[in-house]
Design a protein around this motif. Structure first.
Motif, mmCIF file in Angstrom:
data_model
loop_
_atom_site.group_PDB
_atom_site.id
_atom_site.type_symbol
_atom_site.label_atom_id
_atom_site.label_comp_id
_atom_site.label_asym_id
_atom_site.label_seq_id
_atom_site.Cartn_x
_atom_site.Cartn_y
_atom_site.Cartn_z
ATOM 1 N N TYR A 257 0.820 -1.211 0.000
ATOM 2 C CA TYR A 257 0.000 0.000 0.000
ATOM 3 C C TYR A 257 0.855 1.264 0.000
ATOM 4 O O TYR A 257 0.342 2.374 -0.014
ATOM 5 C CB TYR A 257 -0.988 0.019 1.172
ATOM 6 N N GLY B 228 8.345 6.429 6.204
ATOM 7 C CA GLY B 228 9.527 5.626 6.124
ATOM 8 C C GLY B 228 9.741 4.781 7.392
ATOM 9 O O GLY B 228 8.866 4.665 8.214
ATOM 10 N N SER C 74 3.934 -2.252 13.092
ATOM 11 C CA SER C 74 3.011 -2.585 12.004
ATOM 12 C C SER C 74 3.214 -4.030 11.597
ATOM 13 O O SER C 74 4.348 -4.448 11.315
ATOM 14 C CB SER C 74 3.302 -1.689 10.791
ATOM 15 N N MET D 208 -6.892 3.145 3.999
ATOM 16 C CA MET D 208 -7.215 4.479 3.465
ATOM 17 C C MET D 208 -6.648 4.656 2.052
ATOM 18 O O MET D 208 -5.574 4.143 1.753
ATOM 19 C CB MET D 208 -6.569 5.563 4.352
HETATM 20 N N1 SAM Z 1 7.837 2.100 8.861
HETATM 21 C C1 SAM Z 1 6.964 2.361 9.944
HETATM 22 C C2 SAM Z 1 5.931 1.265 10.094
HETATM 23 O O1 SAM Z 1 5.915 0.352 9.280
HETATM 24 O O2 SAM Z 1 5.168 1.320 11.050
HETATM 25 C C3 SAM Z 1 6.289 3.727 9.917
HETATM 26 C C4 SAM Z 1 5.709 4.191 8.627
HETATM 27 S S1 SAM Z 1 4.257 3.335 8.073
HETATM 28 C C5 SAM Z 1 3.863 4.288 6.638
HETATM 29 C C6 SAM Z 1 3.110 3.794 9.301
HETATM 30 C C7 SAM Z 1 1.775 3.089 9.331
HETATM 31 O O3 SAM Z 1 0.975 3.530 8.260
HETATM 32 C C8 SAM Z 1 1.843 1.582 9.226
HETATM 33 O O4 SAM Z 1 1.153 1.027 10.323
HETATM 34 C C9 SAM Z 1 1.107 1.283 7.944
HETATM 35 O O5 SAM Z 1 0.468 0.068 8.027
HETATM 36 C C10 SAM Z 1 0.140 2.460 7.876
HETATM 37 N N2 SAM Z 1 -0.390 2.695 6.541
HETATM 38 C C11 SAM Z 1 0.316 2.900 5.401
HETATM 39 N N3 SAM Z 1 -0.517 3.065 4.346
HETATM 40 C C12 SAM Z 1 -1.776 2.948 4.836
HETATM 41 C C13 SAM Z 1 -3.076 3.042 4.257
HETATM 42 N N4 SAM Z 1 -3.232 3.259 2.956
HETATM 43 N N5 SAM Z 1 -4.155 2.894 5.055
HETATM 44 C C14 SAM Z 1 -4.007 2.672 6.383
HETATM 45 N N6 SAM Z 1 -2.806 2.601 6.994
HETATM 46 C C15 SAM Z 1 -1.703 2.735 6.237
#
Ligand code: SAM
Length: 336
Positions: free
Chosen positions: A28, A73, A124, A195
């Motif tokens: 995603y 990131g 995550s 999302m």
């Molecule tokens: N690398 C770290 C991690 O994996 O937790 C921090 C960044 S990551 C972008 C942060 C959170 O955003 C993660 O829990 C990920 O699952 C969530 N996330 C990313 N894209 C998403 C989406 N389209 N809808 C919901 N949650 C999302």
């Protein structure tokens, strides 16, 4: 005086995307082409330096920010991240520094994070099946992440939260397995609605599952009793499953029951821009301010401008039946 926006919301929470780099390529977060090829990344000098970040946080704390979350990131892949975190947790008036991580480097950094005072981590994890984790993230990392989770629990981090983005036909057959974890482990398992974010999203109305449906499916295992929210729960609605669970379940519903009226957040993206809503592309260029010999008053003014721009709500639900997203930034740059 608390820092408030035009809709009387108190702004007390700053999320820092420390880097747009990541050791995973989650489905995603990147496009299909990027999952196998090259990712566009910010250049090194486009990231704010640690000194610049600390300066911004000092000013923000003096204005009323009390809580900072490090994200990306993957925050733990940035070089020398621990010396930055140690300096951050020493900032006077900043009582609460948290981390969101994919968990890969937690086993290695857990003790240092704990000693620095970062005791609240969100990890995550979208599947409990190693092969599926590899399909979702592009990396065979389940066991490493799981060791990371066990190590932070053993070190005494609290709360430890596990974030699962729920996607129909991708991981929704694991809802009950994730819920079961909260019965035996002292963690909060959080189910997050998928999302539509950025160009890279694989989001569709079909993959989306609402919190109401998730809760209904989990109720076959027992009653869900609402728990009193505490400060660390953020936008999650928190429940205990059955009578004897040691952990809890959190439900985060940015689409179906959005929490914009309670939003207390401001984001600093890894490109050094201030963003007052995850789902709204308006940003204030703080890096330019920081690199133009300005004094702290200019930083303060940039923070106030971003807060003035904070929209009342994100209107994501209205977009549900349109394809594509109105939020064009990449999640890793914005800071998820
Ligand atoms: N690398 C770290 C991690 O994996 O937790 C921090 C960044 S990551 C972008 C942060 C959170 O955003 C993660 O829990 C990920 O699952 C969530 N996330 C990313 N894209 C998403 C989406 N389209 N809808 C919901 N949650 C999302």
């Amino acid at each position: 005086m608390p820092l408030t926006d035009l809709f009387s919301r108190t702004i007390s929470y700053l999320r820092l995307s420390l880097t747009d780099r990541c050791n995973l390529r989650c489905m995603y977060c990147v496009t299909e082409e990027e999952s196998t090829g090259c990712l566009t990344k910010l250049k090194h000098d486009e990231l704010l330096t640690y000194e610049e970040l600390l300066r911004v946080v000092r000013v923000a704390v003096a204005m009323g920010i009390t809580k900072v979350r490090l994200t990306g990131g993957e925050p733990l892949v940035r070089r020398d991240v621990m010396s930055f975190i140690r300096a951050l947790t020493r900032i006077e008036g900043l009582s609460d520094v948290r981390l969101t991580t994919n968990g890969i480097l937690l086993e290695r950094f857990g003790q240092e994070l704990f000693d620095a005072g970062v005791t609240k981590v969100n990890i995550s994890l979208d599947s409990l099946h190693p092969e599926r984790v590899e399909q979702i993230t592009g990396v065979n990392c389940f066991h490493q992440v799981w060791r990371g989770i066990e190590s932070v629990l053993a070190l005494g981090f609290t709360p430890v939260k596990l974030n699962m983005v729920v996607m129909r036909h991708i991981n929704d057959d694991e809802l009950l397995d994730f819920a079961r974890l909260s019965q035996n482990m002292s963690i909060q398992v959080r189910f997050i609605e998928f999302m539509p974010i950025g160009e890279s999203t694989r989001w569709s109305a079909d993959t989306f599952i609402s919190t109401d449906e998730i809760m209904d499916r989990i109720r076959v295992m027992g009653d869900l009793t609402p728990l009193r929210k505490d400060r660390s729960d953020g936008p999650a609605q928190v429940y205990r499953l059955g009578e004897k669970s040691v952990g809890s379940l959190g439900f985060i519903s940015p689409l179906s029951h959005h929490f914009c009226n309670r939003c207390n957040r401001l984001r600093l993206t890894s490109a050094g821009t201030l963003r007052s809503c995850l789902l709204h592309d308006a940003e204030v260029d703080l890096r330019k301010v920081l690199r133009s010999d300005s004094d702290d008053a200019a930083i303060r003014e940039a923070l106030l401008e971003a807060i003035r721009n904070k929209p009342q709500g994100h209107r994501l639900a209205e977009r549900m039946h349109r394809s594509g997203s109105d939020c064009h930034g990449r999640m890793s740059r914005i800071g998820g």
